[in-house]
Design a protein around this motif. Sequence first.
Motif, PDB file in Angstrom:
ATOM      1  N   GLY A  97      -7.487  -0.156 -13.711  1.00 25.15           N
ATOM      2  CA  GLY A  97      -7.543   0.075 -15.148  1.00 25.15           C
ATOM      3  C   GLY A  97      -6.484  -0.662 -15.933  1.00 25.15           C
ATOM      4  O   GLY A  97      -5.580  -1.300 -15.390  1.00 25.15           O
ATOM      5  N   ILE A  98      -6.609  -0.542 -17.259  1.00 26.28           N
ATOM      6  CA  ILE A  98      -5.682  -1.143 -18.215  1.00 26.28           C
ATOM      7  C   ILE A  98      -5.227  -0.063 -19.184  1.00 26.28           C
ATOM      8  O   ILE A  98      -6.051   0.679 -19.731  1.00 26.28           O
ATOM      9  N   GLU A  99      -3.916   0.032 -19.395  1.00 25.32           N
ATOM     10  CA  GLU A  99      -3.385   0.939 -20.405  1.00 25.32           C
ATOM     11  C   GLU A  99      -3.536   0.252 -21.771  1.00 25.32           C
ATOM     12  O   GLU A  99      -2.753  -0.620 -22.140  1.00 25.32           O
ATOM     13  N   VAL A 100      -4.545   0.659 -22.508  1.00 27.76           N
ATOM     14  CA  VAL A 100      -4.900   0.013 -23.768  1.00 27.76           C
ATOM     15  C   VAL A 100      -4.199   0.668 -24.951  1.00 27.76           C
ATOM     16  O   VAL A 100      -3.583   0.001 -25.789  1.00 27.76           O
ATOM     17  N   ILE A 132       5.952   0.735 -11.645  1.00 24.03           N
ATOM     18  CA  ILE A 132       6.622  -0.208 -10.753  1.00 24.03           C
ATOM     19  C   ILE A 132       6.957  -1.487 -11.506  1.00 24.03           C
ATOM     20  O   ILE A 132       6.115  -2.049 -12.215  1.00 24.03           O
ATOM     21  N   SER A 133       8.186  -1.961 -11.335  1.00 26.15           N
ATOM     22  CA  SER A 133       8.627  -3.215 -11.942  1.00 26.15           C
ATOM     23  C   SER A 133       8.084  -4.378 -11.129  1.00 26.15           C
ATOM     24  O   SER A 133       8.457  -4.558  -9.963  1.00 26.15           O
ATOM     25  N   GLY A 153       6.812 -15.452 -13.820  1.00 28.45           N
ATOM     26  CA  GLY A 153       8.086 -15.387 -14.500  1.00 28.45           C
ATOM     27  C   GLY A 153       8.217 -14.305 -15.550  1.00 28.45           C
ATOM     28  O   GLY A 153       9.299 -14.121 -16.119  1.00 28.45           O
ATOM     29  N   GLU A 154       7.143 -13.576 -15.823  1.00 26.30           N
ATOM     30  CA  GLU A 154       7.174 -12.529 -16.844  1.00 26.30           C
ATOM     31  C   GLU A 154       7.165 -11.145 -16.192  1.00 26.30           C
ATOM     32  O   GLU A 154       6.512 -10.930 -15.164  1.00 26.30           O
ATOM     33  N   SER A 155       7.863 -10.225 -16.819  1.00 24.54           N
ATOM     34  CA  SER A 155       7.873  -8.831 -16.357  1.00 24.54           C
ATOM     35  C   SER A 155       6.546  -8.166 -16.693  1.00 24.54           C
ATOM     36  O   SER A 155       6.066  -8.245 -17.829  1.00 24.54           O
ATOM     37  N   VAL A 156       5.944  -7.530 -15.685  1.00 24.66           N
ATOM     38  CA  VAL A 156       4.710  -6.759 -15.865  1.00 24.66           C
ATOM     39  C   VAL A 156       4.915  -5.414 -15.180  1.00 24.66           C
ATOM     40  O   VAL A 156       5.368  -5.366 -14.035  1.00 24.66           O
ATOM     41  N   HIS A 157       4.615  -4.334 -15.875  1.00 25.53           N
ATOM     42  CA  HIS A 157       4.782  -3.005 -15.294  1.00 25.53           C
ATOM     43  C   HIS A 157       3.445  -2.487 -14.790  1.00 25.53           C
ATOM     44  O   HIS A 157       2.429  -2.588 -15.484  1.00 25.53           O
ATOM     45  N   LEU A 158       3.464  -1.944 -13.590  1.00 24.25           N
ATOM     46  CA  LEU A 158       2.245  -1.455 -12.949  1.00 24.25           C
ATOM     47  C   LEU A 158       2.359   0.042 -12.723  1.00 24.25           C
ATOM     48  O   LEU A 158       3.288   0.514 -12.068  1.00 24.25           O
ATOM     49  N   GLY A 197      -3.741   4.869  -3.542  1.00 22.39           N
ATOM     50  CA  GLY A 197      -3.581   5.171  -4.951  1.00 22.39           C
ATOM     51  C   GLY A 197      -4.496   4.389  -5.869  1.00 22.39           C
ATOM     52  O   GLY A 197      -5.386   3.664  -5.426  1.00 22.39           O
ATOM     53  N   ARG A 198      -4.265   4.576  -7.164  1.00 22.17           N
ATOM     54  CA  ARG A 198      -4.980   3.865  -8.216  1.00 22.17           C
ATOM     55  C   ARG A 198      -3.965   3.055  -9.004  1.00 22.17           C
ATOM     56  O   ARG A 198      -2.855   3.515  -9.253  1.00 22.17           O
ATOM     57  N   ALA A 199      -4.355   1.861  -9.431  1.00 22.01           N
ATOM     58  CA  ALA A 199      -3.430   0.931 -10.077  1.00 22.01           C
ATOM     59  C   ALA A 199      -3.910   0.587 -11.482  1.00 22.01           C
ATOM     60  O   ALA A 199      -5.073   0.212 -11.685  1.00 22.01           O
ATOM     61  N   VAL A 200      -2.997   0.711 -12.449  1.00 24.94           N
ATOM     62  CA  VAL A 200      -3.284   0.437 -13.857  1.00 24.94           C
ATOM     63  C   VAL A 200      -2.136  -0.392 -14.420  1.00 24.94           C
ATOM     64  O   VAL A 200      -0.966  -0.031 -14.246  1.00 24.94           O
ATOM     65  N   VAL A 201      -2.447  -1.483 -15.112  1.00 24.19           N
ATOM     66  CA  VAL A 201      -1.392  -2.269 -15.753  1.00 24.19           C
ATOM     67  C   VAL A 201      -0.922  -1.544 -17.003  1.00 24.19           C
ATOM     68  O   VAL A 201      -1.716  -1.181 -17.871  1.00 24.19           O
ATOM     69  N   ALA A 202       0.401  -1.326 -17.097  1.00 24.08           N
ATOM     70  CA  ALA A 202       0.988  -0.633 -18.247  1.00 24.08           C
ATOM     71  C   ALA A 202       1.221  -1.602 -19.399  1.00 24.08           C
ATOM     72  O   ALA A 202       1.590  -2.761 -19.181  1.00 24.08           O
ATOM     73  N   HIS A 203       0.994  -1.110 -20.636  1.00 24.25           N
ATOM     74  CA  HIS A 203       1.242  -1.876 -21.878  1.00 24.25           C
ATOM     75  C   HIS A 203       1.197  -3.392 -21.629  1.00 24.25           C
ATOM     76  O   HIS A 203       2.208  -4.093 -21.786  1.00 24.25           O
TER      77      HIS A 203
END
Length: 275
Positions: A216-219, A65-66, A71-76, A185-191
């Motif tokens: 979680g975190i996508e490491v 998800i965008s 102000g910064e783009s974060v993908h979830l 659902g489950r939520a993880v921050v992408a890159h």
Amino acid sequence: MRIDLHTHSNRSDGTDSPAELVRNAAEVARLDVVALTDHDATTGWDEAQAEADRIGIRLVRGIEISTRYQGESVHLLGYEFDPEHPALVAELRRVLDGRDNRLPDVLRKLAEHGVDITLEDVAAQSGDAAASGRPHIADAMVAKGYIAHRDEAFNGWLNTGGRAYVDRYAAPLFATVELVKAAGGRAVVAHPWSRGSDRVLSADTFGRLQEAGLDGIEVDHHDHGAPARDQLRAIAADLDLVVTGSSDYHGTGKSSAFRLGAHLTAPDQLDRLLG
């Protein structure tokens, strides 16, 4: 067990159909588990699941998800949520509409620089995608001979600050974590420390996201060097968050560094994430 929790099909900006992606995951990358996480859409789930059942690979149904934070783009990344949850569906529709609605302005800016791309040209590239986005514009530029590869369109044209960049709507990060959780659902921050999001995703921010429901975190991702991975792994350990790894595969839409299975999630972390 080989597990890749972040891939894209042609339902967003990948080049494989959902079925092709699943077959490639099993037969080429020798994955045991693959997640389909198209941008802001779940329209590939049924096709991917049917193929996964046919060939005997586990599919994790997901999405990327965008979102935006400070102000910064974060993908979830969201996993195994109810795709018909009304509030989440409404927010995803708003994000997808933002992709489509900026197209005329992007094409106008390109035309001002002598790059003649039409809506029909973009539609020919987006095909079955849930919305037309910058990668499809890039593919149209390639098809018409203006550039040789998709990456050239982003470098100087379509990225933030580029000659044809136009902003669009992105969902608020914290509220979207809560929406994914409300949908089961489950939520993880992408890159998280790539593409500028490292400026806003501090250890303190991750702590507040964990309180909001982040899982979680996508490491382990191509965009993270070894120092970033070590720091992110430490943050995840401090917050008892799941650590994932994945390819961010887009077929031929990204370089071979993003090949299926390039980075993997440990089986115990998958168990923690999905149970």
